[in-house]
Structures are given as structure tokens and as C-alpha cells.
Design a protein around this motif. Structure first.
Motif, PDB file in Angstrom:
ATOM      1  N   GLY A   1       0.812  -1.221   0.000  1.00  0.00           N
ATOM      2  CA  GLY A   1       0.000   0.000   0.000  1.00  0.00           C
ATOM      3  C   GLY A   1       0.842   1.265   0.000  1.00  0.00           C
ATOM      4  N   GLU A   2       1.978   1.223  -0.668  1.00  0.00           N
ATOM      5  CA  GLU A   2       2.971   2.311  -0.625  1.00  0.00           C
ATOM      6  C   GLU A   2       2.378   3.702  -0.921  1.00  0.00           C
ATOM      7  OE1 GLU A   2       5.875   1.519   0.344  1.00  0.00           O
ATOM      8  OE2 GLU A   2       7.136   3.255  -0.095  1.00  0.00           O
ATOM      9  N   LEU A   3       2.628   4.640  -0.005  1.00  0.00           N
ATOM     10  CA  LEU A   3       2.213   6.041  -0.166  1.00  0.00           C
ATOM     11  C   LEU A   3       3.376   6.814  -0.760  1.00  0.00           C
ATOM     12  CD1 LEU A   3       0.416   6.598   3.269  1.00  0.00           C
ATOM     13  CD2 LEU A   3      -0.520   5.708   1.122  1.00  0.00           C
TER      14      LEU A   3
ATOM     15  N   LEU B   1      -6.362  -0.595  -2.405  1.00  0.00           N
ATOM     16  CA  LEU B   1      -7.090  -1.791  -1.970  1.00  0.00           C
ATOM     17  C   LEU B   1      -6.262  -2.585  -0.961  1.00  0.00           C
ATOM     18  CD1 LEU B   1      -8.441  -2.931  -5.456  1.00  0.00           C
ATOM     19  CD2 LEU B   1      -9.530  -1.395  -3.803  1.00  0.00           C
ATOM     20  N   ALA B   2      -4.950  -2.583  -1.147  1.00  0.00           N
ATOM     21  CA  ALA B   2      -4.071  -3.329  -0.231  1.00  0.00           C
ATOM     22  C   ALA B   2      -4.136  -2.748   1.184  1.00  0.00           C
ATOM     23  CB  ALA B   2      -2.633  -3.304  -0.748  1.00  0.00           C
ATOM     24  N   ILE B   3      -4.315  -1.444   1.289  1.00  0.00           N
ATOM     25  CA  ILE B   3      -4.441  -0.832   2.624  1.00  0.00           C
ATOM     26  C   ILE B   3      -5.713  -1.328   3.299  1.00  0.00           C
ATOM     27  CG2 ILE B   3      -4.783   1.366   3.821  1.00  0.00           C
ATOM     28  CD1 ILE B   3      -2.946   2.615   1.636  1.00  0.00           C
ATOM     29  N   CYS B   4      -6.802  -1.394   2.546  1.00  0.00           N
ATOM     30  CA  CYS B   4      -8.055  -1.933   3.101  1.00  0.00           C
ATOM     31  C   CYS B   4      -7.858  -3.382   3.543  1.00  0.00           C
ATOM     32  CB  CYS B   4      -9.164  -1.879   2.052  1.00  0.00           C
ATOM     33  SG  CYS B   4      -9.583  -0.221   1.514  1.00  0.00           S
ATOM     34  N   ASP B   5      -7.249  -4.173   2.695  1.00  0.00           N
ATOM     35  CA  ASP B   5      -7.040  -5.592   3.022  1.00  0.00           C
ATOM     36  C   ASP B   5      -6.212  -5.745   4.297  1.00  0.00           C
ATOM     37  OD1 ASP B   5      -8.448  -6.513   0.812  1.00  0.00           O
ATOM     38  OD2 ASP B   5      -6.666  -6.644  -0.457  1.00  0.00           O
ATOM     39  N   LYS B   6      -5.186  -4.911   4.426  1.00  0.00           N
ATOM     40  CA  LYS B   6      -4.320  -4.984   5.609  1.00  0.00           C
ATOM     41  C   LYS B   6      -5.076  -4.569   6.862  1.00  0.00           C
ATOM     42  CE  LYS B   6       0.242  -3.330   7.170  1.00  0.00           C
ATOM     43  NZ  LYS B   6       1.418  -2.524   6.741  1.00  0.00           N
ATOM     44  N   LEU B   7      -5.886  -3.522   6.759  1.00  0.00           N
ATOM     45  CA  LEU B   7      -6.687  -3.116   7.915  1.00  0.00           C
ATOM     46  C   LEU B   7      -7.632  -4.234   8.334  1.00  0.00           C
ATOM     47  CD1 LEU B   7      -7.317   0.572   6.885  1.00  0.00           C
ATOM     48  CD2 LEU B   7      -6.176  -0.167   8.988  1.00  0.00           C
TER      49      LEU B   7
ATOM     50  N   ALA C   1     -10.266  11.012  -9.328  1.00  0.00           N
ATOM     51  CA  ALA C   1      -9.288  10.152  -8.646  1.00  0.00           C
ATOM     52  C   ALA C   1      -9.964   8.960  -7.969  1.00  0.00           C
ATOM     53  CB  ALA C   1      -8.522  10.969  -7.601  1.00  0.00           C
ATOM     54  N   PHE C   2      -9.183   7.918  -7.771  1.00  0.00           N
ATOM     55  CA  PHE C   2      -9.605   6.755  -6.986  1.00  0.00           C
ATOM     56  C   PHE C   2      -9.237   7.056  -5.540  1.00  0.00           C
ATOM     57  CE2 PHE C   2      -9.144   2.377  -5.404  1.00  0.00           C
ATOM     58  CZ  PHE C   2     -10.341   1.842  -5.856  1.00  0.00           C
ATOM     59  N   TYR C   3     -10.125   6.763  -4.596  1.00  0.00           N
ATOM     60  CA  TYR C   3      -9.939   7.267  -3.223  1.00  0.00           C
ATOM     61  C   TYR C   3     -10.303   6.271  -2.137  1.00  0.00           C
ATOM     62  CZ  TYR C   3     -14.988   7.571  -2.618  1.00  0.00           C
ATOM     63  OH  TYR C   3     -16.306   7.248  -2.502  1.00  0.00           O
ATOM     64  N   LEU C   4      -9.851   6.608  -0.940  1.00  0.00           N
ATOM     65  CA  LEU C   4     -10.215   5.895   0.294  1.00  0.00           C
ATOM     66  C   LEU C   4     -10.067   6.885   1.441  1.00  0.00           C
ATOM     67  CD1 LEU C   4     -10.588   3.158   1.929  1.00  0.00           C
ATOM     68  CD2 LEU C   4      -8.093   3.094   2.036  1.00  0.00           C
ATOM     69  N   TYR C   5     -11.000   6.880   2.385  1.00  0.00           N
ATOM     70  CA  TYR C   5     -10.884   7.715   3.580  1.00  0.00           C
ATOM     71  C   TYR C   5     -10.736   6.851   4.820  1.00  0.00           C
ATOM     72  CZ  TYR C   5     -12.396  11.650   0.714  1.00  0.00           C
ATOM     73  OH  TYR C   5     -12.477  12.612  -0.257  1.00  0.00           O
TER      74      TYR C   5
ATOM     75  N   VAL D   1      -7.662  10.751   6.978  1.00  0.00           N
ATOM     76  CA  VAL D   1      -6.580  10.635   5.990  1.00  0.00           C
ATOM     77  C   VAL D   1      -7.174  10.069   4.715  1.00  0.00           C
ATOM     78  CG1 VAL D   1      -4.362   9.554   5.468  1.00  0.00           C
ATOM     79  CG2 VAL D   1      -4.910  10.185   7.821  1.00  0.00           C
ATOM     80  N   GLU D   2      -6.933  10.744   3.618  1.00  0.00           N
ATOM     81  CA  GLU D   2      -7.372  10.196   2.336  1.00  0.00           C
ATOM     82  C   GLU D   2      -6.191   9.545   1.634  1.00  0.00           C
ATOM     83  OE1 GLU D   2      -8.876  12.957  -0.624  1.00  0.00           O
ATOM     84  OE2 GLU D   2      -9.761  11.351  -1.804  1.00  0.00           O
ATOM     85  N   ILE D   3      -6.463   8.431   0.963  1.00  0.00           N
ATOM     86  CA  ILE D   3      -5.483   7.829   0.056  1.00  0.00           C
ATOM     87  C   ILE D   3      -6.085   7.989  -1.326  1.00  0.00           C
ATOM     88  CG2 ILE D   3      -3.944   5.867  -0.285  1.00  0.00           C
ATOM     89  CD1 ILE D   3      -4.021   6.750   2.636  1.00  0.00           C
ATOM     90  N   TYR D   4      -5.279   8.387  -2.288  1.00  0.00           N
ATOM     91  CA  TYR D   4      -5.781   9.041  -3.499  1.00  0.00           C
ATOM     92  C   TYR D   4      -4.856   8.711  -4.663  1.00  0.00           C
ATOM     93  CZ  TYR D   4      -6.926  13.638  -5.909  1.00  0.00           C
ATOM     94  OH  TYR D   4      -7.298  14.644  -6.758  1.00  0.00           O
ATOM     95  N   THR D   5      -5.417   8.485  -5.834  1.00  0.00           N
ATOM     96  CA  THR D   5      -4.531   8.293  -6.997  1.00  0.00           C
ATOM     97  C   THR D   5      -5.230   8.617  -8.307  1.00  0.00           C
ATOM     98  OG1 THR D   5      -2.891   6.836  -8.023  1.00  0.00           O
ATOM     99  CG2 THR D   5      -4.990   5.814  -7.463  1.00  0.00           C
TER     100      THR D   5
END
Lengths: 380, 380, 380, 380
Positions: free
Chosen positions: D171-173, D249-255, D276-280, D289-293
Motif C-alpha cells: 500500500g505504498e504512499l 485496496l491493499a491498505i483496506c485488506d491490511k486493515l 481520482a480513486f480514493y479511500l478515507y 486521511v485520504e489515500i488518493y490516486t
């Protein structure tokens, strides 16, 4: 040799047939007793000359999980495995393969295996306590092709780590996919493997009927093992699957970061055969490891057999990228049941390397091309 | 030539410096007037010898969007572009580049450009109606390095198609990323581009100070253009960006399906320089197109300049895969403002191909290696 | 009901057992004759009320390939399929499922199927010419659970399009993966499916032994079909697999671009059960379609059975995102062999929706939590 | 308020205009002196109440790199950053934001910033040694909107880790992308930010001219910060970018694997705004924290401004998935320069939550729909 008459050319440039179009006039006799019911390729036992260096490669670089280890051996598994291991690294004096190990459907299949190989006159050894940790009652044989094959059912169960995303790496290896063996006479080997219950899914031939390689399966993927034409018996590679293509690219990136990019022998690329995305690495002993993803389901009995023309430059790499010669010529020794390397017998059929590359060979991108698109020359 | 004293080696094996460590004793004089304020590389005008064949390549295979077309020319853009085009294909007798076109910050910058190049004694032509459809007031010059450069601000706006996922293909090209030019004297070219307001982000050198290539930017990516050492002026490639790496792999897969895999010249792979994932294609005229993704932000004035050792085998491909010789030697002609090919001047500095490959060259995977890991030999 | 004594809790929070821990006191008698040898779920026949609208959804939006079509029906397949179809859309007055069709291992298995269902007193119909185009000798039954099941071996072969990347879309559906059925009494249904030769891979239970759903397989994936507790017999969904997760996201993006985002019912997300990445869509008739990728190999006879606590908020979505109520309550009617809808019988066991959501239910992220992390409340 | 007359509807359903169509009758006076030349958002200083818990979240879960740390604070950066940090976690009594910090183009811009904010009557503090480790001469202000803003140029350089793939996680930022601020009067805030040199790229409005949110940039992405209408001044979120969607998606899976799925507040999904593709996520203190690409290039001066109708159900999620109410209502306090929380002023303009959801609001998938496709109701 091969029967080419009934094949149908597809819109993708290869052929399909209903039956594996491979015949041999040098067959190993078919046993009168049934073959053991094999589930799948399960693990490979590799002899390595520097266990610490191998551990670094398979654990620290590739991220396989250590189920158990001691000073002499390391037992590794992939993410979704629930049996004890998919790979054994054993310290030894000569880099080689000690066993290609398959899981069978029940404990009773070991008796079947003993009978099958005994009738063939093979050396057969059975150990109720297993040959490696975590594996119970097992049969090992020196098969008629010279390979050390193992069969087992009993094994310790371990936790499947598919949901343990906290442990996963960018290049996560999720499953053992297949073996690949080097043997001089591919049709003879195929016929024997068919007797053992394998089905051919794809092969590479020429119009003269020379067979250069064939892929065979028990589980419904393109293969559990393949026979590659060359001096043998030797082990060409062992392959692990990833979920996605970027996982394979991540392994390359990591090898670069570690200044170990010379471990990348070939690829990444897209196979013609199998349609899978691939990468070939060499471990510290030169054992070849493939990383592989996204072939196709082959489980129906009438699954179409795919035949590639050896001169089709997209057969081994769908993008037409050249196959490095070492990939054709180098392979690992295999051991007999005493742990001694099996002598290597030279292939007498045509060499795929020679019929496709250089002055004596040719390849095409489009059928009828006069070597247009044959890209190896461009890399010289 | 290059000042190497202040560079710091990173843990990744390359060097960083604060200022581009490139010096020339053969400088083009710096104009006394300011350089135009360039936003970004905006489009390339390519002369192609078979417009239908080129349309098939850029539209049917690569999926660029047609903004407009007629019998003589096709105007193409990438997914997220809102200006009229990123690529013009114009039918002509000789495959060549008619213009490297940059967008400037305002209409007034065209006067600045005229003054800048006029002081340099360059041929300068201005057309208020533009040189291509969809572009207004424009300046074209034959720059001191021999390249046909264009500057414009006025353009028709078209719809950004980023949200039109119903139109997207697996290999979607989302943006024009950069140009790459071949020139004999890289330090001289870099000095001129710095005068034009570009900043160096990365370069390749050797310990003797020979500069083999340099990357320069206006927008905050690794480059808007690069200077590659070789016989020039010629155009090395034009590059489009994708969002993800699998988009680039999809282009390879599609070329295989179309039996056009010989359009793949090099890659896919990971660059050392720029850290981007890449692929090089050749269009029907041999014009080279790069597909590229995931370099890094460079917009700070003190952005560290990255310097690679020419003998580092991971500089051009982080995985150490060989660069095909054609990639070093072949390039497209460029046209003068009358549409005639510019004569090509031979490079006299060392050739990157020769210093890295074969009997006279060497490359390493790990510094201090004695050619271990230099993989080209393995492909012969 | 369920035997919970031997289960082992994993480090991921669910349980594993060696045998499916499901028991029923309401069993359908086990036939004295063997069950047919089923290979895999092969196709679903859907009755749709507007064939043109359905074609647009399955062909234009989802990209399934048309093998054949006429005014009354469309025969569709996924990328790697080589049998005639995976989905039949047939124009009819009431949206419903006409058949859950499975392929068997040989033509002879049809006789076995006739005997098996005949002994159970089921209505059985056999047509040597098949019930749908492209399929030969077939048996259809109304099974003891009320579902229209079909078995066949004979089929026309069509070209596998895995290598035809020129035809692929960003959301390419590569394979039919599974069915999902709604039935009031899950343990009773599971017992019957086990008699039919299916093996349980996962289930959802509570500590009182109520079973809410179970997943069962013939081919070695997590399932060929599943039984979801609810008013039935109804069809919950039919699922197609993609190669990668981004393919699923691309379908969502395309639906947005077409202003059809209301076709997205639930997801995308990661399942707890099966570990697959998923998305649920609703077609123009409300038939539910799942897009699914990356579950795990289940082909060993001792494959560990996974049991999830119904109150584990990550069981249906590993990220804890809420399941929309419609997903629990809505499903498609199924037809009898005369084409009339089967009456729906209400579930009397606890409802998963009610025991997990709202005043009467609860869910946890971490066992022992007092409803912390139960996210549905946050969306109200 | 907003001028809607010149907008053009796109084929994607939103509008474009040439100038940000936002006007205010409550403007902060434009200073007579120039605004500082801001490069980009550079770091946020967060006060956290449990430094160890925050370290676990940002370092162990999200994989940010520790540049430096002590008992009171941790300095973190993303993969490709070369300045000292992108995030400071400082132990304190109340969870809040101590600074939104921007990098300026040169050291001299700090004098410009002092003059700009001084004329506005803001509290201004300058420290030549910086307010945080690794940062030199800095200016902090309480801006006219009540936010603690910082400007700096001097910073320690650290190694860019883009090539260090051996350190990267699934999930590299890779980069700090943007801030997001909550303020009661969006047009007033936008006008002030325009005076500060920001350009509007997108906004959300209704036909009555109410502005619900606006996105503004210095670097050429969709934003360096955004103004979200609500009770403020508060901090809505800080966003980091990944390279690809699977990283998110990997960050979600890890959580999920860590049984921390309740840290996922909203998403993953595709934004309408920004594309953008996102996650909060919510950190242990509730900081969002948003993850965004994968947004788009906005660097041209005439970059089309995108305006979304507040009732367009795809504006915040292109797939029409509901926005959880907490996302609208919850946000972090911000501190004044003495470290005390700024009082929060209530929004008096319409609430986006209320005009789009429930009895008093409505949303559409297709313009003209009568609430068809409005999916929140389905989740109740």
C-alpha cells in the motif's frame, strides 16, 4: 512425432486438436495396473550449496513463508497453502533436485503408486514417516525418465495465510503452480505421463512432427509439469503463482533495488503457451524459478489441446521478445534415491534454439514472413 | 564535460547533486533577452508516408482520440487533454518530425520567443493562424541545435475524456509526457536548454566527464524533453503516459494478438533513469513511441539532480535487461522550416553503446563487479 | 444446525474444521444410486423481459461475447470459454431463472443423473437435442429444493478468446465462476448437495448452530454454487471472474460514464468468505450478477472448511463496509420445467440481516467489541 | 454565490467554465502587496493524544518513513519526498492541526508572506530556526479564515526512496497530495485563496448559486487544498497519493487483517470531482486521511474549471455509492499560534448532506430522474 492432420488453426495463429497430437515409436510399456490418482504438484525438494544464501533468496527476497527450519533444511510455503510446505531447501554438496513431489487423493493411492512403478521395474522406496518433515507416509521412485518422483497424502496442516494481508509483500507468491522437466525425447516422456494420468494441454511442434515441448496437467490449470526437450533428466524450473501481474513486476523492482537484477534471467513477459504472464529467476545455485500468473481453466475432458509452430516467434513470448540462450541450455541436475546426480543424456532430436535462431533457424511474427519481426538479431 | 566533485552516492547506487553537473566548452551564447515561459511539451507533428497505416497504429492499436482529420492529416489527443491535439500525423514523402511543439504561459510569450531566437540568429517564422489546425498564433524556429521547435498559446479547447470510461481501452494513453531528441554534443545542448528555461533532473555520465544523455523539464515531471547523445539532430521518441503498469502490458498483449509484436522494440521494463515503467514501440514509419508511467514530482527549485554512471547496468533498465542496439542507433529525421530533412552530424564523444557492450565496453550490476550480471552476452 | 466442538480459531478470526460442521434433522433421503460426476457450473439460462435491454447490459456494458443470437435468445460466453455459452438470455414474460446448468464428465453421466433424481421422486426431463442451442443431450430436473437444474456433456466447441487481446475490454470477464441460490433451510440444502457430490468450503453460522449460508464446490475453487438462507427457491446471483481487481473497478467506472451507476448494488469490496474481490450488479430485470476475482485452490480432499461467525462484521466484507439490505432480501424467481415460477417458501430460521443489524442484531470488528466498528449505523 | 450563465455541459454530465464561477459579497479585502509564490502543500503538523498509537497507524499500518523521531514528535515522509517530512505527529492534550505547511519558491518569499498577511491584520510569527525539525526559516500565520498556515523554503534534504523497492509495501504512499479544510463560507474562502495565488479546478454548486465545496491548486494537480462547506475552521483531511489503485485496496485488506477495518470510513471508490480513486481512513484520534490516486494535469492557465451539480449523485462517488454522514459532519479542530483550539463557527449556507439525502434533499443518477438510483435509502 506428431499427427498433424486434424488440427484447426485458430484466429490467434496456433492450432487446436481434440487429442494430444503426439505419438512415439519409443514408448515405455503401459503398466497393466492403474496409475495413482494424483491431485497436484505439491512441493519440490531442492539441494542447495549455501543454505543461508538460499534462505535470503526465497524468504527475504521472494517472501515465501517458513513453516519450519533447522541447520540442514528450510520448509517453505506460499500464501494460500495449507499443507506443510511447497519447497524444501536442503543443504548439500551439489546443487540438484532431490524430489518432484505430488499429492495423491488418498492414503491408499500410495499402494497404487508402488504397484505402478514396480511393474515398470523402477527403483521404489517407501517411508511411512516420510522423507521430509511435515509429510507422512510417502513413496519415492526413480521414474522411467530418470526423475526422482514422490507421492504422498499425509501431511501436517498449517494455516492458510490468504487473509493475512499484514504479512503480504508487493511480490506475494500465492501458490505453487508447476514443475518443468528437461528430457531428451519429449514424445516418449509425454506418453509415459499420459499413462500416469496426465493430460496434455499444449505443445510446440514443427511440420516434420518434431516435438519440442509439451505441457501436462492433473489439477485444472495448464500444467502440473511440462516436458522440455533437451539433455536430461534435468529440472528446468519450479513455478509459483501470484495474483496479479504487478506482483511479478514488483519482484523485478525489488531485485533491482537489492542490486541483484542479474537474478532475472528472462522476462517479464507474456507467454504464448499458457497465455500466462511470466518471469524467470535464477537462485544462488542457478536453480530456475518461474513466477507466473493467469493461465486458464483446463478441467474439462475435451479441453482443446493447443499446438504451436516452433517457428512462431510469439509461442514462447507473445510479444516476440527473444528467449535468452541460457534458458534453453541450462538446467539443474536431478538426484537418484541415493542422492547421486543422474547422468545426463543428450537430446538427439532437433534443438528448439537452433531451429529458431541464427543461420540454421528462423522465426516469424506473421506466417509467411521472411524473418521479419524476428527480433533476436536486433539485440546482438 | 561534468563536475563530479560534489556528488553524493545514494543507497540506490546513483548520485545526487544540487546543480546539474554538466559543463560545456562549446556553448551557444546565452541571449541577452529572456526566454519564453514554457508550460509543457504539447504536441509533435510527425510526417508519415502512409497516413492510413499510421492511423491504424495510433488510433486502432494505441487508442488515441481523433479530434479532427482530413485526407492530408489527422489530429490526435490523449484521454485527459483539453487542447486540440497532442500529435499531428501529416502525409508526406519522407518520414520525419516537422515540429516539437510547446505551449507557453500566455499569448505574449510568442513575442518573447521571437526575440530570444532572433538574437541567436535562428530562422524564425510566425503565423497568426497557426501551422496546424486547432492552434492559433504560433512561432516556429530552427533552433541552434538544428531542431524545429514550435511555441503557441492559443488553441481550441476540446472535451477532456477522463470520465468517459465507456471509451477507454485496456491500454489507455492518458497524457503526452515528453519528447526525446538525439544530438551529438549533449553538454552543449543542455546548456542551451537551460538558457531556454529548462532544468536538468537526471543525466548519465562517466568518470571522465563524458555526458551520454540528460533529462530536462518545465512541468514538474522528470522531463518535457531529453537529449540523447548520438548523430543528430534527430528525434529519438515521443512518449505518452498511462495510469498504471498493466495498461502498458495490455498494449503488448494487443500487439501480439494483432501479430504485430515486431512493433515492440524494447521493454516493457523499469527505467533506472526516471524510475518510470516503460515500453518502446516503432510506428509503421519507424518513428519511436514510448509508453511511460509513474515517474516522480520534480517541481521544487532544489529538486536533487540524479546522475547515473554509464557503466551501471541498471541505469537504462532497472532490471538489467539489455538495451537493443537499434534503440541506440536508429532515430527519425527532423525537418527544417521548408520541410527538408536536416543533415545529420556525427557524434564524436564516446558512444554509450560501445562503452557498455562488447569488447570495448563494460557494465556492472554491483559496483566493483567484474562484468558479472552484464546480461547482454547471455542473449547472443 | 452445526457441530462446533472441533473447530480451531485461526489468526484471521474465523474457524477451520476438517469436515463441514453442518447437520440437519430434516434431511432429504440419500439416494441409493450414485450421483452424476459434475465438472463445474457451466451456464445459466435467464428469462429476461426486454431482450434488447439485456443485450445492451451483458454485451455492450459487460463485454460478454455473442456466440449466437436470434430474436428470442442470445448465447453469451466469457473470454476463456470453449463451450458454446455461459449465459443464455431468453425473452419471456417474467424475469426468472430457467436453468442452473452443470457440465458432467461424460455423456454416460446423464443416465446417472436420471437415476439419481428419479429415485428422489423429482420431475426429470431429458432431451437428446438439448434445451438450448449449442448443447446436446441434456437432463433437466426440478430438484428436491425446488431449483431447475440441468446436466449435459455434449456441446459445440467455440474458440477460446484468451489470446484475442484485441477484443478485450478494461473490465474483461474471463470465466463463469459460480451460482448462488436462496433457500429457506440451509443445512437441509447442504446435505442434499453433499449427496450430489459437492464439498463445503466455507459457511456462516452462529454459536446456537444456525447456518446462514454455505459455499460448495465441484471444481477446485471456493464454489460452483452457494446456498444463502432466505425465502426460496430463488436465485441470488450468477458470478463471472476477471483476472485482476482493476478489471472490476473498470466496470464501475464504465457504469458511471454511462450514467448507470445505479446498476451497482454492493461493492466493490473484499469478501471475508472466499477472500475474493467482488462487485454486485443488478441487470435491467434485477437479476443479480457478481464480478469476482482471486479466491483460492480448494481441490484437496482435506481442504480446511472455513466457518465464520455471523456476528463477525468482516465475514461478508473484509473491510467492514455495510451490506445493503436489498442484497439480503431481493432475488430472482426460478421456473419449473413448464416455465412457471416456483412458489417461494419463507425462511423460518433466523435472518442474517436481523441478527447483525439494528436493535435486534449486532456485529463486531474485534471479538469482544461492544459494537465498535459496526459501520452501518454511520451510514444512516 | 456563483455565475452559472457561461457554463457548458459536458458529455459526462458536469459543466465546464473558463473562470471559476464563484463570487462572494463578503470578501476579505485583497492585499495591495503580492502573495508569496507557493510551490505546493508540503506537510501537516498534527497534534495527537497517543503518540505510540499514532506511530503504529502511520508507520506500521500505512508505511510512512520515519525521518526522525523523539519522545514528543515523529517526522514522517512519503516514498518520493526529498524534503525532511510530509507529516509531523506531535504528542499533545487535544487532537488538532497545528499547521498546514506550504513550501514557497525561494527564501525571499517569506518576506512576501509576512507583508501579505500583515496587511490583512493577521497574527504572523516568524522563526528563523523553523517551527519543526528539519525545516529552516518559517512563517506561521492565523489566516483570515482562521487556519494556521505555514510557509517555508529551507529544509534538510533526505533520500528519495522511489528506487528502494526493497522497502516498499503493497500500500505504498508515494507523495503528499493535498489538504482539505472545512469553512462555513466557501465563496469567501475561495476568493481569499485566489488572492493567495491559488486557482480553482473544480467545485460543487446548485442552481441557486450555493457553493458547497471548491478545489484549488498551486502545483498542477487538481488541488493542494480544498474548501469544504461546514462548521469551521476545521481540517477535513490530509491526502497521500499511491501509484496504482491496487495499492489503495491493499491498505483496506491490511486493515481487515489487523481487525482494524473500522478505520475505513468511506470508500474505496472513484471520485466524480477530480476523477481520482480514493479511500478515507480515520486515525486513532479521528483525524481523517485520504489515500488518493490518478487525478489529472491542471497546469495550463486556461485549464477548464469543472462544476458539479450538488444533486448529481455521481459527484462525490462516480459509482453512486453513498457518502457516510460522518464524512460530512466530523472534522479536526485547528489550533491558533498559541496552541489553543480555534472556535468553530457554524455554516449558515445550505448543507450538502441535507440537500442531497432524506426528506429535504434529492440526488439523481441521470438528470431528470425522480430519485431513481439514489442509493442511500437502500442501505438503511
Amino acid at each position: 512425432m506428431s499427427a498433424l492432420n486434424d488440427r484447426v488453426k485458430t484466429s490467434s495463429g496456433f492450432y487446436v486438436t481434440q487429442e494430444a497430437p503426439i505419438q512415439t515409436d519409443n514408448a515405455i510399456p503401459t503398466p497393466s495396473v492403474p496409475a495413482p490418482d494424483i491431485l497436484r504438484c505439491a512441493y519440490m525438494e531442492l539441494v542447495v550449496t549455501d543454505l543461508a544464501a538460499s534462505r535470503e533468496f526465497y524468504v527475504d527476497v521472494l517472501g515465501l513463508y517458513v513453516t519450519e527450519e533447522d541447520d540442514a533444511a528450510i520448509y517453505l510455503r506460499s500464501t494460500e497453502e495449507f499443507i506443510h510446505h511447497n519447497l524444501v531447501l536442503r543443504q548439500g554438496p551439489i546443487a540438484a533436485v532431490a524430489a518432484f513431489s505430488y499429492r495423491v487423493r488418498s492414503p491408499e493411492e500410495l499402494d497404487v503408486a508402488v504397484a505402478f512403478y514396480s511393474e515398470l521395474g523402477c527403483r521404489v522406496e517407501r517411508r511411512s514417516e516420510g522423507f521430509t518433515k511435515g509429510i507422512g507416509d510417502s513413496v519415492r521412485v526413480e521414474d522411467p525418465l530418470g526423475f526422482p518422483y514422490e507421492f504422498f497424502y499425509q501431511t501436517e496442516h498449517v494455516e492458510r495465510l490468504s487473509w493475512r494481508y499484514d504479512l503480504h509483500t508487493p511480490g506475494e507468491l500465492v501458490r505453487l503452480d508447476h514443475f518443468n522437466q528437461v528430457t531428451p525425447d519429449v514424445p516418449r516422456a509425454v506418453k509415459f505421463m499420459q499413462d500416469l494420468g496426465f493430460r496434455v494441454t499444449e505443445d510446440i511442434q514443427d511440420d516434420e512432427g518434431t516435438v519440442y515441448a509439451a505441457w501436462m496437467r492433473r489439477k485444472p490449470t495448464v500444467h502440473d509439469t511440462a516436458m522440455t526437450g533437451g539433455d536430461g533428466p534435468r529440472m528446468h524450473h519450479v513455478a509459483f503463482a501470484t495474483h496479479e501481474k504487478h506482483n511479478i513486476l514488483a519482484i523485478c523492482d525489488k531485485l533491482g533495488a537489492l542490486r541483484r537484477s542479474d537474478a532475472i534471467e528472462r522476462g517479464p513477459g507474456r507467454h504464448g503457451v499458457s497465455n500466462a504472464f511470466y518471469l524467470y529467476l535464477r537462485d544462488p545455485d542457478g536453480h530456475r524459478v518461474e513466477i507466473y500468473t493467469q493461465d486458464y481453466y483446463t478441467g474439462d475432458p475435451d479441453n482443446p489441446v493447443v499446438t504451436w509452430d516452433v517457428h512462431d516467434n510469439q509461442r514462447r513470448d507473445w510479444w516476440g521478445n527473444p528467449v535468452v540462450p541460457s534458458w534453453y541450455t541450462e538446467a539443474s541436475l536431478v538426484l537418484d534415491l541415493d542422492g547421486n546426480p543422474k547422468p545426463v543424456v543428450a537430446r538427439t532430436d532437433d534443438s528448439e534454439l537452433e531451429v529458431t535462431i541464427g543461420a540454421d533457424g528462423f522465426s516469424y511474427t506473421r506466417e509467411g514472413d521472411e524473418e521479419k519481426g524476428f527480433k533476436l538479431g536486433n539485440t546482438l
